[in-house]
Enzyme design. Structure first.
Site, PDB file in Angstrom:
ATOM      1  N   ARG A 248       0.960  -1.241   0.068  1.00  0.00           N
ATOM      2  CA  ARG A 248       0.004   0.113   0.214  1.00  0.00           C
ATOM      3  C   ARG A 248       0.971   1.408  -0.069  1.00  0.00           C
ATOM      4  O   ARG A 248       2.026   1.341   0.733  1.00  0.00           O
ATOM      5  CB  ARG A 248      -0.876  -0.031   1.154  1.00  0.00           C
ATOM      6  CG  ARG A 248      -2.094  -1.019   1.267  1.00  0.00           C
ATOM      7  CD  ARG A 248      -3.178  -0.827   0.072  1.00  0.00           C
ATOM      8  NE  ARG A 248      -4.102  -1.934   0.313  1.00  0.00           N
ATOM      9  CZ  ARG A 248      -3.993  -2.923  -0.431  1.00  0.00           C
ATOM     10  NH1 ARG A 248      -3.307  -3.466  -1.159  1.00  0.00           N
ATOM     11  NH2 ARG A 248      -5.093  -3.904  -0.550  1.00  0.00           N
ATOM     12  N   GLU A 274       1.056   7.027  -2.986  1.00  0.00           N
ATOM     13  CA  GLU A 274       0.041   7.631  -2.103  1.00  0.00           C
ATOM     14  C   GLU A 274       0.095   9.109  -2.578  1.00  0.00           C
ATOM     15  O   GLU A 274       0.924   9.991  -2.310  1.00  0.00           O
ATOM     16  CB  GLU A 274       0.412   7.605  -0.542  1.00  0.00           C
ATOM     17  CG  GLU A 274      -0.533   8.250   0.411  1.00  0.00           C
ATOM     18  CD  GLU A 274      -1.850   7.675   0.276  1.00  0.00           C
ATOM     19  OE1 GLU A 274      -2.651   8.511   0.872  1.00  0.00           O
ATOM     20  OE2 GLU A 274      -2.174   6.742   0.127  1.00  0.00           O
ATOM     21  N   HIS A 295      -0.571  -0.508 -10.295  1.00  0.00           N
ATOM     22  CA  HIS A 295      -1.206  -1.513  -9.068  1.00  0.00           C
ATOM     23  C   HIS A 295      -1.589  -2.685 -10.090  1.00  0.00           C
ATOM     24  O   HIS A 295      -2.801  -3.223 -10.039  1.00  0.00           O
ATOM     25  CB  HIS A 295      -2.552  -0.579  -8.679  1.00  0.00           C
ATOM     26  CG  HIS A 295      -2.797  -1.517  -7.275  1.00  0.00           C
ATOM     27  ND1 HIS A 295      -3.456  -0.910  -6.276  1.00  0.00           N
ATOM     28  CD2 HIS A 295      -2.515  -2.831  -6.899  1.00  0.00           C
ATOM     29  CE1 HIS A 295      -3.620  -1.543  -5.231  1.00  0.00           C
ATOM     30  NE2 HIS A 295      -3.040  -2.709  -5.540  1.00  0.00           N
TER      31      HIS A 295
END
Length: 337
Positions: A248, A274, A295
């Site tokens: 993440r 992020e 991703h």
């Protein structure tokens, strides 16, 4: 003696996800074990959904499934099990599910394999300096002398640091075994003997970052892990070392990482950031020290069939009274990335 009726089942997820993951062949195999409702539920409040949920005993869930909170569970009095066709269940399963004793299965083990394969490929490509070499070759249209010694090039006796003995982290360590690499592991829940059994050496976080040629992040995003990879440990990395993140984006301090990458001191392969898609003007889009991928390390294309195969197998086991082989324990659910 009358045969026992098959358990009532329904698919609950985004309709596009259902078409991609649960193809007609998978649905036919589901119908061999359960009485499958014809419609995909992406909203638990419609009249049609309420009629289906009233008798549903097992839900086959996936990306885009509405939250199974107390209100939703009140509409599913017969629900006894959930078979999830993806990894983490945190987006749709709530504490109310565990409090009611609903059995839960996840396809996290199936989704871990392509992430681990992607990671292995990127670790080996990082050791060969593929990204930089390809860019230099494209610019110069000429080859450097192949015997030019470079102590930073190659995958012989390099050190790889793995953050977290998660399902994916463990699979990466397993895939690294045939290679001439030393593996360090940071995980506060794993002791030295457990790390050794996995094929790694336990290391503290600063020690791992200082020693590794490649660091790969496999840490679930929790309050305790947000910003875990910050300026201090990034600053401890060797010059030319590579950070890989397939977990993440928020596990890494994005600003600190950007500064290190733009300065050219370290390199990175980032499948997550992020925010998840960086702003159009973000400096990493043009930074030659980073490879950004959208991703895609997790299940893509025909790898989605692996998720379906596992979920269908789990439904067959459950319907036969054998229980789930990939059950998610209530006290471990937060640790699934």
């Amino acid at each position: 003696m009358m045969p026992t009726p098959a358990p009532r089942a329904a698919i609950a997820m985004d309709k596009a996800a259902a078409e991609a993951v649960l193809k007609p062949a998978a649905r036919r195999r589901l119908r061999e074990a359960v009485d499958l409702a014809p419609d995909v539920l992406d909203d638990f409040t419609t009249e049609a959904a309420l009629r289906t949920l009233a008798t549903t005993e097992v839900l086959i869930t996936g990306w885009g499934c509405p939250p199974l909170d107390a209100a939703a569970l009140a509409r599913t009095p017969a629900l006894r099990a959930v078979a999830h066709t993806a990894g983490s269940t945190r987006a749709h399963l709530t504490e109310a599910c565990w409090a009611r004793g609903i059995e839960v299965s996840s396809a996290a083990a199936a989704n871990a394999l392509p992430v681990a394969e992607y990671t292995l490929a990127m670790i080996l490509l990082a050791g060969k300096r593929i990204l930089e070499s390809a860019r230099a070759y494209s610019r110069t249209r000429a080859r450097e002398h192949w015997l030019l010694p470079d102590p930073h090039l190659g995958n012989y006796r390099r050190t790889v640091g793995i953050l977290s003995a998660s399902l994916i982290g463990r699979r990466v360590i397993e895939l690294l075994r045939p290679h001439d690499l030393e593996v360090l592991l940071y995980d506060p829940y794993v002791d030295e003997a457990q790390a050794a059994a996995l094929g790694a050496t336990k290391a503290a976080l600063p020690e791992l970052f200082a020693a590794a040629d490649v660091v790969s992040v496999h840490t679930p995003l929790l309050p305790a892990t947000r910003g875990l990879v910050g300026a201090a440990v990034l600053g401890a990395m060797r010059e030319g070392a590579t950070l890989i993140n397939t977990a993440r984006g928020a596990v890494v301090d994005q600003d600190a990482l950007t500064e290190a990458l733009v300065g050219g001191r370290i390199r990175a392969v980032l499948d997550v950031t992020e925010p998840e898609v960086l702003p159009r003007g973000h400096p990493l889009w043009e930074c030659e020290s980073v490879l950004l991928t959208p991703h895609l390390a997790g299940s893509q294309g025909n790898e989605l069939d692996r998720l379906a195969d596992l979920a269908v197998s789990e439904v067959h086991r459950w319907a036969a009274g054998e229980g789930f082989a990939h059950a998610v324990r209530g006290d471990r659910r937060e640790l699934l990335a």
